[in-house]
Design a protein around this motif. Sequence first.
Motif, short mmCIF file in Angstrom:
data_model
loop_
_atom_site.label_atom_id
_atom_site.label_comp_id
_atom_site.label_asym_id
_atom_site.label_seq_id
_atom_site.Cartn_x
_atom_site.Cartn_y
_atom_site.Cartn_z
N THR A 53 45.36 41.49 22.10
CA THR A 53 43.90 41.41 22.16
C THR A 53 43.53 39.99 21.75
OG1 THR A 53 43.59 43.75 21.65
CG2 THR A 53 41.75 42.29 21.14
N PHE A 54 42.42 39.49 22.29
CA PHE A 54 42.01 38.10 22.07
C PHE A 54 40.63 38.07 21.42
CE2 PHE A 54 44.91 38.49 25.52
CZ PHE A 54 45.74 37.38 25.45
N ILE A 55 40.47 37.18 20.43
CA ILE A 55 39.16 36.95 19.83
C ILE A 55 38.78 35.51 20.14
CG2 ILE A 55 37.76 36.90 17.75
CD1 ILE A 55 39.82 38.74 16.44
N LYS A 56 37.64 35.35 20.82
CA LYS A 56 37.15 34.00 21.11
C LYS A 56 36.09 33.62 20.08
CE LYS A 56 35.10 30.91 24.49
NZ LYS A 56 34.51 30.74 25.81
N TYR A 57 36.49 32.70 19.20
CA TYR A 57 35.56 32.12 18.24
C TYR A 57 34.93 30.90 18.90
CZ TYR A 57 38.06 35.01 14.83
OH TYR A 57 38.64 36.06 14.16
N LYS A 58 34.04 30.24 18.21
CA LYS A 58 33.39 29.06 18.78
C LYS A 58 34.37 27.92 19.06
CE LYS A 58 29.00 30.20 16.61
NZ LYS A 58 29.36 31.61 16.51
N LEU A 112 46.46 33.24 29.06
CA LEU A 112 45.19 33.97 29.04
C LEU A 112 44.29 33.47 27.92
CD1 LEU A 112 43.53 36.12 30.43
CD2 LEU A 112 44.60 37.82 28.93
N GLY A 113 44.86 33.15 26.76
CA GLY A 113 44.06 32.59 25.67
C GLY A 113 43.38 31.28 26.07
N ASP A 114 44.11 30.42 26.75
CA ASP A 114 43.53 29.16 27.24
C ASP A 114 42.42 29.43 28.25
OD1 ASP A 114 45.28 27.76 25.63
OD2 ASP A 114 46.64 27.20 27.27
N MET A 115 42.65 30.40 29.14
CA MET A 115 41.63 30.75 30.13
C MET A 115 40.37 31.22 29.43
SD MET A 115 41.35 33.88 32.85
CE MET A 115 43.04 33.81 33.36
N ILE A 116 40.52 32.13 28.46
CA ILE A 116 39.37 32.67 27.73
C ILE A 116 38.63 31.55 27.00
CG2 ILE A 116 38.73 34.14 25.77
CD1 ILE A 116 41.03 36.05 26.73
N TYR A 117 39.37 30.65 26.36
CA TYR A 117 38.75 29.55 25.63
C TYR A 117 37.89 28.68 26.55
CZ TYR A 117 38.11 25.42 22.77
OH TYR A 117 37.54 24.38 22.09
N ASN A 118 38.35 28.47 27.77
CA ASN A 118 37.65 27.58 28.70
C ASN A 118 36.52 28.25 29.48
OD1 ASN A 118 39.03 25.06 28.25
ND2 ASN A 118 40.83 26.08 29.08
N ASP A 120 32.96 29.31 29.97
CA ASP A 120 31.70 28.87 29.36
C ASP A 120 30.59 29.83 29.75
OD1 ASP A 120 29.83 27.37 28.00
OD2 ASP A 120 29.51 25.98 29.66
N THR A 121 30.49 30.92 29.01
CA THR A 121 29.41 31.87 29.22
C THR A 121 29.11 32.56 27.90
OG1 THR A 121 28.61 33.76 30.51
CG2 THR A 121 30.93 33.78 29.90
N ASN A 123 27.69 35.62 28.21
CA ASN A 123 27.54 36.98 28.71
C ASN A 123 28.91 37.67 28.76
OD1 ASN A 123 27.47 39.16 30.64
ND2 ASN A 123 25.49 38.40 31.32
N PRO A 124 29.11 38.77 28.02
CA PRO A 124 30.42 39.42 28.01
C PRO A 124 30.84 39.98 29.37
CG PRO A 124 28.85 40.59 26.60
CD PRO A 124 28.17 39.37 27.09
N LYS A 125 29.88 40.50 30.16
CA LYS A 125 30.23 41.01 31.49
C LYS A 125 30.70 39.88 32.38
CE LYS A 125 28.59 43.44 35.58
NZ LYS A 125 29.56 42.75 36.40
N LYS A 126 30.03 38.75 32.32
CA LYS A 126 30.42 37.59 33.12
C LYS A 126 31.83 37.12 32.71
CE LYS A 126 29.57 34.06 35.89
NZ LYS A 126 29.71 34.21 37.32
N MET A 127 32.11 37.12 31.40
CA MET A 127 33.44 36.73 30.95
C MET A 127 34.50 37.67 31.52
SD MET A 127 35.05 36.22 27.16
CE MET A 127 34.19 34.68 26.85
N ALA A 128 34.25 38.97 31.47
CA ALA A 128 35.21 39.95 32.01
C ALA A 128 35.41 39.73 33.50
CB ALA A 128 34.72 41.37 31.74
N ASP A 129 34.33 39.46 34.21
CA ASP A 129 34.42 39.22 35.66
C ASP A 129 35.26 37.98 35.96
OD1 ASP A 129 32.86 41.46 36.18
OD2 ASP A 129 31.01 40.31 36.50
N ILE A 130 35.05 36.90 35.19
CA ILE A 130 35.79 35.66 35.41
C ILE A 130 37.28 35.88 35.13
CG2 ILE A 130 36.15 33.31 34.55
CD1 ILE A 130 33.06 33.20 34.11
N ILE A 131 37.60 36.59 34.05
CA ILE A 131 39.00 36.87 33.74
C ILE A 131 39.64 37.66 34.88
CG2 ILE A 131 40.54 38.16 32.20
CD1 ILE A 131 38.50 37.47 29.93
N MET A 132 38.95 38.68 35.36
CA MET A 132 39.49 39.51 36.44
C MET A 132 39.67 38.69 37.72
SD MET A 132 40.70 42.46 37.22
CE MET A 132 40.10 43.59 35.98
#
Length: 158
Positions: A53-58, A112-118, A120-121, A123-132
Amino acid sequence: FLIAGYDQNTALEAVNSLLLIKSDDENYATVDMIIINQYNGEVEFLKVGAVSTFIKYKDHVDIIKNSSLPAGILDKIDEEFNRKIGDGDFVVMITDGVLEANDKDLDKEKWLGDMIYNIDTRNPKKMADIIMENCLQKSKGQRTDDMTVLVAKLWKSA
């Protein structure tokens, strides 16, 4: 078990015991559960045989890795992690198919951690969509397993 009032550890031990009883068959289950205290931001992770599981901090992404076998294989389960999150932080939970979409990189969690870090949103739904979308592109449509992405974000109320 949780709805009946048992705490998460008791519920997890009960599920594990039930799976062990049916030892004639190959019965096991992964457990990937988070409990977020909305008042103080403390997060408890219960991970048994589950993917990271990944936690994206600032300023960084924390990867919560699991090394245990699934429930129903071992007599005792002891995979609990605690972290603290704050306003604007994201928790990203995935199934193993998301990591398997990338068969090129050796360190799939770092990828995946690098992808999540980069991403820029806010919105959690938008983040999930971008990851997918990125995982579907990476796998070039050759998925061998299901892919699920769940993103939660903590907001401080006014």
